[in-house]
Design a protein around this motif. Structure first.
Motif, short mmCIF file in Angstrom:
data_model
loop_
_atom_site.label_atom_id
_atom_site.label_comp_id
_atom_site.label_asym_id
_atom_site.label_seq_id
_atom_site.Cartn_x
_atom_site.Cartn_y
_atom_site.Cartn_z
N GLY A 1 39.85 36.67 40.22
CA GLY A 1 38.32 36.62 39.43
C GLY A 1 37.90 35.39 39.24
N VAL A 2 38.60 34.30 38.93
CA VAL A 2 38.08 32.99 38.77
C VAL A 2 37.57 32.29 40.18
N LEU A 3 38.28 32.66 41.31
CA LEU A 3 37.73 32.29 42.63
C LEU A 3 36.59 33.17 42.93
N HIS A 4 36.61 34.18 42.56
CA HIS A 4 35.31 35.04 42.78
C HIS A 4 33.84 34.78 42.42
N LEU A 5 34.31 34.05 41.14
CA LEU A 5 33.03 33.55 40.45
C LEU A 5 32.55 32.32 40.92
N VAL A 6 33.64 31.64 41.41
CA VAL A 6 33.36 30.42 41.95
C VAL A 6 32.26 30.49 43.48
N ASN A 7 32.83 31.42 44.21
CA ASN A 7 32.24 31.48 45.23
C ASN A 7 32.73 33.22 46.00
N PRO A 8 31.50 34.00 45.51
CA PRO A 8 31.90 35.52 45.69
C PRO A 8 31.58 36.01 47.31
N GLU A 9 30.97 35.10 47.87
CA GLU A 9 31.07 35.29 49.72
C GLU A 9 32.21 34.84 50.28
N ARG A 10 32.93 33.81 49.62
CA ARG A 10 34.31 33.40 50.46
C ARG A 10 35.68 34.21 49.74
N TYR A 11 35.57 34.39 48.55
CA TYR A 11 36.68 35.02 47.83
C TYR A 11 36.44 36.49 47.25
N ALA A 12 37.63 37.43 47.48
CA ALA A 12 37.39 38.78 47.22
C ALA A 12 37.51 39.25 45.78
N SER A 13 36.82 40.07 45.61
CA SER A 13 36.66 40.45 43.94
C SER A 13 38.04 40.86 43.70
N PRO A 14 38.52 40.83 42.27
CA PRO A 14 39.64 41.35 41.85
C PRO A 14 40.02 42.76 41.93
N VAL A 15 38.93 43.42 41.95
CA VAL A 15 39.31 45.02 42.39
C VAL A 15 39.83 45.09 43.79
N PHE A 16 39.14 44.38 44.59
CA PHE A 16 39.63 44.43 45.92
C PHE A 16 41.24 43.95 46.14
N MET A 17 41.26 42.78 45.51
CA MET A 17 42.76 42.23 45.48
C MET A 17 43.65 43.07 44.92
N LEU A 18 43.40 43.83 43.90
CA LEU A 18 44.58 44.70 43.26
C LEU A 18 44.64 45.88 44.15
N PHE A 19 43.76 46.61 44.70
CA PHE A 19 43.89 47.76 45.47
C PHE A 19 44.20 47.65 47.01
N SER A 20 44.07 46.43 47.56
CA SER A 20 44.18 46.43 48.93
C SER A 20 45.80 46.11 49.15
N GLY A 21 46.00 46.40 50.50
CA GLY A 21 47.59 46.01 50.99
C GLY A 21 48.60 46.53 50.29
N GLY A 22 49.64 45.84 50.30
CA GLY A 22 50.75 46.49 49.60
C GLY A 22 51.15 46.04 48.17
N LEU A 23 49.94 45.58 47.38
CA LEU A 23 50.49 44.96 45.99
C LEU A 23 50.65 45.91 45.13
N MET A 24 50.15 47.35 45.11
CA MET A 24 50.32 48.25 44.20
C MET A 24 51.89 48.76 44.43
N LEU A 25 52.28 48.86 45.69
CA LEU A 25 53.95 49.41 45.97
C LEU A 25 54.50 48.26 45.73
N GLY A 26 54.41 46.97 46.15
CA GLY A 26 55.47 45.93 45.63
C GLY A 26 55.44 45.71 44.31
N ALA A 27 54.38 45.74 43.62
CA ALA A 27 54.43 45.32 42.02
C ALA A 27 55.26 46.66 41.26
N VAL A 28 54.88 47.85 41.82
CA VAL A 28 55.54 48.80 41.08
C VAL A 28 56.89 49.22 41.28
N PHE A 29 57.09 49.29 42.64
CA PHE A 29 58.52 49.59 42.91
C PHE A 29 59.27 48.52 43.58
N MET A 30 59.09 47.44 43.82
CA MET A 30 59.78 46.30 44.34
C MET A 30 60.30 45.00 43.64
#
Length: 342
Positions: free
Chosen positions: A242-271
């Motif tokens: 979120g801090v990075l996105h506020l600094v430069n939203p065109e370069r850094y992804a939003s917090p929602v995108f970072m949370l729901f993309s890739g394997g973060l959910m599976l890794g954080a919850v089950f691994m």
């Protein structure tokens, strides 16, 4: 004088038990993974089913064989090998040659778990150990994606799935890049609904984030998972991105995108919540989650690869003994001596 017949047993702590045995906890983790596994098969069809079946068979067979060769009773009945097989299979891209899937499963259990003494002694998450070896050994195959939700997904499989061992797999119908790769290299963001529901390219476990969270909520409600670990990971990823996105939203992804993309959910919850690889104290679990969350953001943002969950969790596992050593609960009725070493 005759004895009363009452036997006094003197035991060490803990004296109060939760009532949950190891196999009961492991079985419930398997139940929590079933919705995610079923959706993966729905999304990728026969390809995901064969990949998950091979991963599960390789992990269970390896543990059983190692136990037999070492002269010990088989431990496959505690469901830990089943969990490793399911999680390992969910981290793999659909379409990965089955022989690679089998090789990684043997490594995950044989080296990542049984080499250290079995359940409770492995310093790193076995499923991620198997995937990490495959990532280093076959980077092209591990980053080739087949499309999901195709009309023929339940009657056909890609030719790469059945490639001969050590041959060059041919990928037919390869889809576009994963959402993380699209953002990192093209700055194209995927729709939030597609990320949450799992209608994107990626590994078999990068499916429905909602089902993953539902499985985690079930385990937390049964007091079989520490909610502090995924909460600390999610909060750290959201805050840092979120801090990075506020600094430069065109370069850094939003917090929602970072949370729901890739394997973060599976890794954080089950691994990351693996009881063996995570700290034992409350403060330790929070710091452990913060460390993993920061590493995920750093690797995704400035690393050479678009995804960093696997490496973040493995590094977190490596630091866990230091958290346990430095953050110890105070024994009731005692106080630390000044200048004490150890």
């Amino acid at each position: 004088m005759k004895g009363s017949g009452v036997i006094l047993e003197i035991r060490t702590s803990p004296h109060i038990l939760s009532g949950h045995s190891v196999d009961t906890i492991m079985f419930n983790v398997v139940l929590a993974l079933l919705p995610v596994t079923a959706f993966a098969v729905y999304a990728f069809g026969l390809t995901a089913f064969l990949t998950l079946a091979m991963a599960l068979a390789a992990c269970v067979a390896t543990e059983h064989l190692v136990c037999r060769l070492s002269g010990k009773p088989s431990t496959v009945g505690d469901y830990s090998a089943v969990i490793t097989g399911l999680l390992y299979g969910l981290t793999l891209p659909p379409g990965l040659p089955l022989w690679m899937t089998a090789a990684g499963g043997v490594i995950a259990v044989g080296i990542g778990k049984m080499l250290f003494g079995g359940l409770g002694y492995n310093p790193l998450n076995p499923a991620l150990v198997g995937r990490a070896v495959l990532q280093a050994s076959f980077p092209a195959a591990m980053t080739s994606w087949v499309p999901g939700m195709t009309a023929e997904r339940f009657v056909t499989v890609p030719s790469s799935l059945l490639a001969w061992p050590f041959s060059q797999p041919v990928y037919d119908g390869v889809s576009g890049a994963t959402p993380l790769a699209q953002w990192k290299f093209e700055h194209i963001a995927s729709a939030t609904a597609d990320l949450a529901l799992g209608f994107t390219s990626g590994s078999t476990g990068e499916t429905s984030a909602l089902l993953i969270l539902l499985g985690g909520a079930y385990l937390i409600a049964r007091n079989m998972m520490s909610w502090r670990v995924p909460a600390a990971i999610f909060a750290t990823v959201a805050a840092a991105s979120g801090v990075l996105h506020l600094v430069n939203p065109e370069r850094y992804a939003s917090p929602v995108f970072m949370l729901f993309s890739g394997g973060l959910m599976l890794g954080a919850v089950f691994m990351a919540t693996d009881m063996v690889g995570s700290p034992m104290t409350r403060l330790g679990t929070v710091l452990y989650g913060v460390l993993i969350g920061l590493l995920v953001v750093v690797i995704r943002t400035w690393g050479g690869m678009p995804e960093g969950v696997m490496y973040a969790i493995l590094l977190g596992n490596a630091v866990t003994p230091h958290f346990d050593r430095q953050i110890r609960p105070k024994v009731y009725g005692t106080r630390e001596r000044k200048g004490a070493q150890g």
